[in-house]
Design an enzyme around this catalytic site. Structure first.
Site, PDB file in Angstrom:
ATOM      1  N   LYS A  35     -30.542   3.810  15.412  1.00  0.00           N
ATOM      2  CA  LYS A  35     -30.480   5.259  15.221  1.00  0.00           C
ATOM      3  C   LYS A  35     -29.123   5.748  15.717  1.00  0.00           C
ATOM      4  O   LYS A  35     -28.870   5.791  16.919  1.00  0.00           O
ATOM      5  CB  LYS A  35     -31.612   5.953  15.972  1.00  0.00           C
ATOM      6  N   PHE A  68       0.837  -1.198   0.000  1.00  0.00           N
ATOM      7  CA  PHE A  68       0.000   0.000   0.000  1.00  0.00           C
ATOM      8  C   PHE A  68       0.872   1.249   0.000  1.00  0.00           C
ATOM      9  O   PHE A  68       0.638   2.197  -0.765  1.00  0.00           O
ATOM     10  CB  PHE A  68      -0.921   0.000   1.219  1.00  0.00           C
ATOM     11  N   ASP A  69       1.896   1.267   0.857  1.00  0.00           N
ATOM     12  CA  ASP A  69       2.768   2.439   0.948  1.00  0.00           C
ATOM     13  C   ASP A  69       3.520   2.681  -0.352  1.00  0.00           C
ATOM     14  O   ASP A  69       3.698   3.832  -0.772  1.00  0.00           O
ATOM     15  CB  ASP A  69       3.759   2.268   2.096  1.00  0.00           C
ATOM     16  N   LEU A  86     -37.372  13.155  11.548  1.00  0.00           N
ATOM     17  CA  LEU A  86     -38.213  12.013  11.887  1.00  0.00           C
ATOM     18  C   LEU A  86     -39.065  12.362  13.096  1.00  0.00           C
ATOM     19  O   LEU A  86     -38.606  13.032  14.017  1.00  0.00           O
ATOM     20  CB  LEU A  86     -37.358  10.778  12.205  1.00  0.00           C
TER      21      LEU A  86
END
Length: 752
Positions: free
Chosen positions: A172, A94-95, A141
């Site tokens: 929620k 990745f690096d 809501l």
């Protein structure tokens, strides 16, 4: 362990990617490296460029093509790790990819676009929090605080003819509502909820949230749509919140009160690198405007969101009975603090069928097809030390409790509102004296957000503890307190013009987000300007110049070798620049900034829409003001009373002389075909959103009303119009379809 698409920031490696990948890269002497090991399987490349197979490579001579391929691989790696929980490359790979991408962008700056992976955690991107409209309104809501209220909501569904609907249940999230706009799969904008119609642009900061993809990934079942608004909640996990507060305390800074506040504060940083360091996550819970995708059910939309690479919750359940809903609420409540790594404050229940959602429609603020069950607020005992009072910008004196630090609902609380003197007497909470203990009180976080005191634990009251004696004079200026009206529960300082406490609060409020939104004029700056007598009140704010700011040490710096005396600091210059920009805000913001009682954003907009200019508002009678849609007699009286004070009028005059806009511009090229007419739009139109229909009416001189009455001239009816169409028929108000509405807009009543 990953849960719900979130990976804690202290997982293995810099990006949390374990080193178990088989991918590799081989340096090339003659060209660039293309990564084609595991994790690159979804990259589409031409055969002559990339050799297929794990651990292989090929040379690409076109830097744009190489940049595109590596960027896609990095996005793929993030998507697989944060969403699929199936990483395919390790930290080192990745690096290396990221470093190569940075090198390409250094050599070819035109490749550094806002959606490049390097911009996620790289150099700061300008973030000015401009406002943009949502394509489709973000509704609130309705709340239920008991199972009985959920049952009542369900009964209303049945009365509306909805029999045994499938019901979707989800947690929620106690976070910050966000709206992501994707066009052709590319993230082009991220807005906060704002007022539901318009939100703040936080795109650069949202792009640093690793679970939010910059590009959507389609499947055969769910191709990427041409356009989609994705709604969700940004949150800070509890563990990350605790680590953040520890680091703030170590740095000598004030900690955040709770995870939601820290999430909101983190998302509104001016430097996206700070946001990137905060380990924010997101959960998607719906879609707004869309083109090229129409779900049959809410759960179907969630399947699509997950397929496109967006973070969704694994706690969503579709049930067929009300008993199933109650079981979900009970089960989630029992595991409230362990079910997910972030805070929740309830359960949202939605009718799953989208066609039924359309049929049920919405009220003025919330959909009828959904309800938010709120768990009972957490309550704890706390030791009351003292009761203090402060004075606000309108003179209202508010008592508040000071307690020993107490943990409640995940936050440490030391202060709690007591609202007014009447509430202190009613609840009979008693503080101690110097060295003496006061009441043990029941502390609750109302709605899991605002701490309040319910009352004392009488069994623990120290013997001989005396009732609190409220002050009779202002804590800031010593003026005797008064009731605004007979029987008023509030006590107010009538010294509005000169009270230092009110002055500080008003100057600070002028710069607030709902008023002029002036960055650099915070509470500390307001105090500094008043203490140095640079300004006498808020009326002087827009007359500030460099010479004036040099009299306030907060805005100066030490002179350099070739300079004489204190110099204006960079912050001082920024304040002057921001003041100049703020002069052009809409009229409703100017009205809010005046600190007229009862005139907040909603009333300010109503007044600005009806009258258009400050001069027209000042010239209006109380009856004319009260007749305006959304105003009424209370606000009208407050406006009239406010303008009776000469020093109030002088504030407006000073601002106008300084160049503050006192009238909203109206496009004179738009025909005033609806002048004097009141029009109500109900239901869904094809070519107009709710907001664009309202704007079309207002721009043509009409009034866009929210309810049908005898004063209504026309009712425009779209799909799923509901009760407003019925009421129009009962009252004999003319009803138009969308085609008739367009005709009315173009030619007025004569064209019908």
């Amino acid at each position: 362990m990953k849960r719900n698409g979130f990976v804690p920031s202290n997982s293995v490696g810099r990006r949390g990617i374990p080193s178990n990948s088989t991918s590799s890269a081989i340096a090339s002497a003659g060209g660039a490296v293309v990564w084609t090991g595991a994790g690159a399987g979804r990259v589409r490349a031409r055969p002559e460029q990339v050799s297929v197979g794990p651990g292989t490579m090929s040379c690409v001579t076109d830097p744009r093509e190489e940049h595109r391929l590596i960027a896609e691989e990095i996005e793929e790696a993030r998507w697989r790790y944060y969403v699929l929980d199936s990483p395919t490359i390790d930290d080192a790979d990745f690096d290396r990819r990221m470093r190569r991408l940075e090198a390409l962008e250094e050599e070819f700056p035109e490749l550094r676009t806002p959606d490049s992976p390097t911009q996620t955690v790289g150099g700061a991107v300008s973030t000015d929090f401009t406002s943009h409209p949502h394509l489709r309104r973000m509704e609130s809501l309705d709340n239920a605080f008991s199972v009985e209220e959920v049952e009542a909501w369900y009964a209303r569904l049945r009365r509306d003819g909805v029999e045994d609907p499938a019901l979707l249940c989800e947690l929620k999230v106690d976070g910050l509502a966000i709206n992501l706009l994707y066009e052709e799969g590319r993230l082009v904008r991220a807005l906060t909820r704002g007022d539901g119609t318009t939100g703040e642009d936080v795109t650069s900061n949202v792009k640093t949230i690793t679970s939010v993809p910059h590009r959507l990934t389609g499947t055969d079942e769910f191709p990427v749509p041409a356009l989609v608004e994705v709604r969700g909640e940004v949150f800070l996990p509890v563990e990350a919140f605790e680590r953040l507060n520890e680091s703030l305390l170590e740095a000598g800074k004030a900690p955040f009160a709770n995870p939601r506040n820290s999430a909101a504060g983190s998302l509104r940083q001016k430097d996206p690198r700070i946001t990137a360091s905060r380990a924010l996550g997101m959960v998607c819970h719906g879609i707004g405007e869309r083109r090229g995708f129409e779900p049959q059910a809410q759960s179907h939309a969630y399947d699509a969101l997950a397929a496109w690479g967006l973070p969704t919750s694994d706690q969503v359940r579709v049930v067929s009975t009300l008993k199933g809903v109650e079981g979900y609420i009970e089960n989630a409540g029992a595991r409230r603090h362990t079910i997910v790594p972030y805070e929740i404050d309830g359960v949202v229940v939605k009718v799953d069928d989208v066609a039924l959602q359309r049929r049920l429609g919405s009220t003025s603020r919330a959909p009828r097809w959904a309800i938010a069950f709120k768990y009972p607020p957490e309550e704890v005992n706390a030791k009351l030390l003292e009761i203090r009072v402060n004075v606000g910008r309108t003179g209202r004196v508010t008592p508040y409790a000071v307690m020993e630090p107490t943990k409640v609902a995940g936050s440490t609380v030391e202060n709690a509102t007591l609202h007014n003197f009447y509430e202190v007497e009613r609840k009979d909470v008693r503080p101690g004296g110097p060295g003496d203990p006061g009441d043990t009180v029941i502390l609750r976080k109302a709605g899991d957000v605002i701490p309040e005191i319910l009352g004392p634990v009488l069994a623990l009251r120290p013997e001989g503890l005396q009732p609190w004696v409220p002050p009779t004079t202002c804590p800031s200026c010593g003026t005797p307190l008064v009731e605004q009206k007979e029987g008023d529960k509030d006590r107010r300082c009538p010294n509005h013009e000169k009270c230092p406490g009110q002055l500080r609060e008003r100057v600070f409020f002028v710069a607030s987000r709902n008023a002029f939104d002036i960055e650099g004029l915070g509470y500390e700056a307001a105090v500094a300007l008043l203490d140095a007598e640079v300004i006498a009140n808020e009326g002087d704010v827009f007359d500030l110049d460099a010479a004036a700011l040099l009299r306030a040490p907060l805005f100066t710096r030490a002179p350099k070798k070739d300079e004489d005396g204190p110099q204006l600091s960079a912050n001082g210059q920024r304040l002057l620049d921001n003041l100049d920009k703020a002069k052009q805000v809409p009229l409703w913001r100017v009205l809010v900034a005046l600190s007229i009682r009862h005139v907040g954003p909603k009333a300010g907009r109503a007044l600005a829409t009806e009258f258009g200019s400050m001069a027209a508002i000042r010239a209006a009678t109380e009856e004319q003001l009260a007749a305006a849609e959304g105003v009424g007699p209370t606000i009208a009286e407050a406006v009239i009373e406010w303008f009776k004070e000469p020093w109030h009028v002088e504030i407006v005059d000073k601002w106008e002389r300084a160049g503050v806009t006192m009238a909203d511009e109206r496009d004179e090229s738009t025909p005033r075909t609806l002048a004097g007419l009141t029009v109500v739009v109900t239901g869904s139109l094809v070519d107009f959103s709710r907001d664009s229909a309202k704007e079309a009416i207002l721009s043509r001189g009409g009034k866009a009303a929210g309810s049908v009455s005898k004063k209504t001239d026309y009712v425009v009816v779209g799909e799923n119009a509901g009760s407003k169409a019925d009421k129009a028929e009962q009252l004999g108000v003319p009803v138009l379809d969308e085609a008739g509405f367009k005709t009315l807009l173009d030619g007025g009543p004569a064209a019908l």
